[in-house]
Design a protein around this motif. Structure first.
Motif, PDB file in Angstrom:
ATOM      1  N   ASN A  74     -15.116  -4.780  -5.577  1.00 41.23           N
ATOM      2  CA  ASN A  74     -16.136  -3.920  -6.150  1.00 41.23           C
ATOM      3  C   ASN A  74     -15.554  -2.617  -6.679  1.00 41.23           C
ATOM      4  OD1 ASN A  74     -17.589  -5.293  -3.547  1.00 41.23           O
ATOM      5  ND2 ASN A  74     -18.837  -5.326  -5.389  1.00 41.23           N
ATOM      6  N   ALA A  75     -14.360  -2.245  -6.205  1.00 38.39           N
ATOM      7  CA  ALA A  75     -13.753  -0.984  -6.627  1.00 38.39           C
ATOM      8  C   ALA A  75     -12.273  -0.974  -6.271  1.00 38.39           C
ATOM      9  CB  ALA A  75     -14.455   0.186  -5.941  1.00 38.39           C
ATOM     10  N   ILE A  76     -11.570  -0.031  -6.880  1.00 40.23           N
ATOM     11  CA  ILE A  76     -10.164   0.204  -6.565  1.00 40.23           C
ATOM     12  C   ILE A  76      -9.995   1.687  -6.261  1.00 40.23           C
ATOM     13  CG2 ILE A  76      -7.817   0.247  -7.483  1.00 40.23           C
ATOM     14  CD1 ILE A  76      -8.525  -2.170  -9.148  1.00 40.23           C
ATOM     15  N   TRP A  77      -9.240   1.957  -5.225  1.00 42.90           N
ATOM     16  CA  TRP A  77      -8.911   3.332  -4.845  1.00 42.90           C
ATOM     17  C   TRP A  77      -7.412   3.510  -5.052  1.00 42.90           C
ATOM     18  CZ3 TRP A  77      -8.082   4.630   0.943  1.00 42.90           C
ATOM     19  CH2 TRP A  77      -7.645   5.937   1.076  1.00 42.90           C
ATOM     20  N   LEU A  78      -7.031   4.468  -5.882  1.00 41.74           N
ATOM     21  CA  LEU A  78      -5.621   4.790  -6.130  1.00 41.74           C
ATOM     22  C   LEU A  78      -5.245   5.952  -5.222  1.00 41.74           C
ATOM     23  CD1 LEU A  78      -5.761   4.685 -10.012  1.00 41.74           C
ATOM     24  CD2 LEU A  78      -4.850   2.936  -8.504  1.00 41.74           C
ATOM     25  N   SER A  79      -4.257   5.738  -4.370  1.00 42.83           N
ATOM     26  CA  SER A  79      -3.950   6.732  -3.350  1.00 42.83           C
ATOM     27  C   SER A  79      -2.451   7.003  -3.223  1.00 42.83           C
ATOM     28  CB  SER A  79      -4.483   6.260  -1.992  1.00 42.83           C
ATOM     29  OG  SER A  79      -4.188   7.195  -0.985  1.00 42.83           O
ATOM     30  N   LYS A  80      -2.132   8.220  -2.818  1.00 46.62           N
ATOM     31  CA  LYS A  80      -0.754   8.587  -2.498  1.00 46.62           C
ATOM     32  C   LYS A  80      -0.420   8.222  -1.055  1.00 46.62           C
ATOM     33  CE  LYS A  80      -1.616  12.767  -4.026  1.00 46.62           C
ATOM     34  NZ  LYS A  80      -1.501  14.198  -4.340  1.00 46.62           N
ATOM     35  N   THR A  81      -1.399   7.727  -0.291  1.00 54.63           N
ATOM     36  CA  THR A  81      -1.213   7.420   1.124  1.00 54.63           C
ATOM     37  C   THR A  81      -1.083   5.909   1.312  1.00 54.63           C
ATOM     38  OG1 THR A  81      -2.622   9.310   1.614  1.00 54.63           O
ATOM     39  CG2 THR A  81      -2.183   7.795   3.417  1.00 54.63           C
ATOM     40  N   ASP A 104       1.129  -2.262  -2.866  1.00 54.55           N
ATOM     41  CA  ASP A 104       2.042  -1.147  -2.667  1.00 54.55           C
ATOM     42  C   ASP A 104       2.945  -1.021  -3.888  1.00 54.55           C
ATOM     43  OD1 ASP A 104       3.787   0.789  -1.792  1.00 54.55           O
ATOM     44  OD2 ASP A 104       4.673  -0.431  -0.200  1.00 54.55           O
ATOM     45  N   LEU A 105       2.809   0.082  -4.599  1.00 52.45           N
ATOM     46  CA  LEU A 105       3.609   0.317  -5.804  1.00 52.45           C
ATOM     47  C   LEU A 105       4.713   1.337  -5.564  1.00 52.45           C
ATOM     48  CD1 LEU A 105       0.642   0.473  -8.355  1.00 52.45           C
ATOM     49  CD2 LEU A 105       2.053  -1.496  -7.745  1.00 52.45           C
ATOM     50  N   SER A 106       5.055   1.581  -4.300  1.00 54.56           N
ATOM     51  CA  SER A 106       6.001   2.648  -3.962  1.00 54.56           C
ATOM     52  C   SER A 106       7.423   2.401  -4.452  1.00 54.56           C
ATOM     53  CB  SER A 106       6.010   2.889  -2.448  1.00 54.56           C
ATOM     54  OG  SER A 106       6.432   1.729  -1.761  1.00 54.56           O
ATOM     55  N   ASP A 107       7.756   1.186  -4.847  1.00 55.05           N
ATOM     56  CA  ASP A 107       9.097   0.940  -5.383  1.00 55.05           C
ATOM     57  C   ASP A 107       9.328   1.660  -6.708  1.00 55.05           C
ATOM     58  OD1 ASP A 107       9.775  -0.596  -3.257  1.00 55.05           O
ATOM     59  OD2 ASP A 107       9.492  -2.510  -4.273  1.00 55.05           O
ATOM     60  N   TYR A 108       8.250   1.889  -7.470  1.00 59.64           N
ATOM     61  CA  TYR A 108       8.419   2.525  -8.771  1.00 59.64           C
ATOM     62  C   TYR A 108       7.361   3.565  -9.081  1.00 59.64           C
ATOM     63  CZ  TYR A 108       5.409  -1.470  -9.722  1.00 59.64           C
ATOM     64  OH  TYR A 108       4.427  -2.416  -9.657  1.00 59.64           O
ATOM     65  N   SER A 109       6.564   3.955  -8.080  1.00 55.90           N
ATOM     66  CA  SER A 109       5.538   4.965  -8.297  1.00 55.90           C
ATOM     67  C   SER A 109       5.140   5.561  -6.951  1.00 55.90           C
ATOM     68  CB  SER A 109       4.319   4.335  -8.974  1.00 55.90           C
ATOM     69  OG  SER A 109       3.340   5.315  -9.198  1.00 55.90           O
ATOM     70  N   ASN A 110       4.354   6.615  -6.995  1.00 57.40           N
ATOM     71  CA  ASN A 110       3.872   7.235  -5.764  1.00 57.40           C
ATOM     72  C   ASN A 110       2.406   6.862  -5.516  1.00 57.40           C
ATOM     73  OD1 ASN A 110       3.070   8.720  -7.988  1.00 57.40           O
ATOM     74  ND2 ASN A 110       3.184  10.687  -6.952  1.00 57.40           N
ATOM     75  N   VAL A 111       2.044   5.606  -5.809  1.00 53.92           N
ATOM     76  CA  VAL A 111       0.663   5.156  -5.707  1.00 53.92           C
ATOM     77  C   VAL A 111       0.580   3.846  -4.928  1.00 53.92           C
ATOM     78  CG1 VAL A 111      -1.280   4.264  -7.051  1.00 53.92           C
ATOM     79  CG2 VAL A 111      -0.075   6.270  -7.832  1.00 53.92           C
ATOM     80  N   THR A 112      -0.470   3.753  -4.133  1.00 54.43           N
ATOM     81  CA  THR A 112      -0.867   2.496  -3.514  1.00 54.43           C
ATOM     82  C   THR A 112      -2.260   2.165  -4.030  1.00 54.43           C
ATOM     83  OG1 THR A 112       0.429   2.929  -1.525  1.00 54.43           O
ATOM     84  CG2 THR A 112      -1.363   1.322  -1.332  1.00 54.43           C
ATOM     85  N   MET A 113      -2.475   0.908  -4.426  1.00 58.92           N
ATOM     86  CA  MET A 113      -3.794   0.486  -4.900  1.00 58.92           C
ATOM     87  C   MET A 113      -4.496  -0.250  -3.776  1.00 58.92           C
ATOM     88  SD  MET A 113      -2.890  -0.796  -8.765  1.00 58.92           S
ATOM     89  CE  MET A 113      -4.492  -1.508  -9.001  1.00 58.92           C
ATOM     90  N   TYR A 114      -5.665   0.263  -3.401  1.00 58.77           N
ATOM     91  CA  TYR A 114      -6.485  -0.390  -2.386  1.00 58.77           C
ATOM     92  C   TYR A 114      -7.664  -1.064  -3.086  1.00 58.77           C
ATOM     93  CZ  TYR A 114      -3.920   2.359   1.050  1.00 58.77           C
ATOM     94  OH  TYR A 114      -2.928   2.913   1.829  1.00 58.77           O
TER      95      TYR A 114
END
Length: 127
Positions: A74-81, A104-114
């Motif tokens: 229903n939604a996506i939350w883009l987070s630094k945590t 987890d996109l931490s290999d190439y960015s400072n974002v995690t997509m929930y």
């Protein structure tokens, strides 16, 4: 050559208030018996929250629609945590969502997509 995308300005530009409610469980030994202490922890974040009804406005959601993921979330939350788990409750504008998938996109960015699924039906009642 690896590259890294700093998403801080994007996160700040599209940020909204999000509350994360997580349960923590710990305990201690008392007279030879384990005593469980359960507590609820609430954290407030100011990060992007993209509901599915905004599909036409966000290219990220268009990409996800093309690969068929939108129907699950229903939604996506883009987070630094990056340390929340599946099943964690996320509240946005007084609606509850549950984390059902994490990218987890931490290999190439400072974002995690929930990826979030609503805890309520369209009529406002809990599912």
């Amino acid at each position: 050559m690896a590259f890294y995308i700093d998403m801080t300005s994007v996160l700040d530009t599209f940020a909204t208030d999000i509350k994360v409610v997580s349960n923590s469980s710990d305990g201690e030994w008392v007279d030879g018996e384990w005593q469980e202490n359960n507590s609820t922890k609430e954290q407030i974040f100011h990060e992007p929250f993209v509901p599915n009804d905004l599909v036409g406005q966000y290219s990220l959601m268009n990409i996800l629609r093309d690969v068929g993921n939108v129907t699950k979330y229903n939604a996506i939350w883009l987070s630094k945590t990056p340390n929340f788990e599946n099943g964690t409750i996320v509240q946005h504008q007084n609606k509850n969502y549950r984390i059902v998938n994490i990218q987890d996109l931490s290999d190439y960015s400072n974002v995690t997509m929930y990826y979030l699924q609503s805890e309520e039906g369209k009529d406002g009642n809990k599912l």
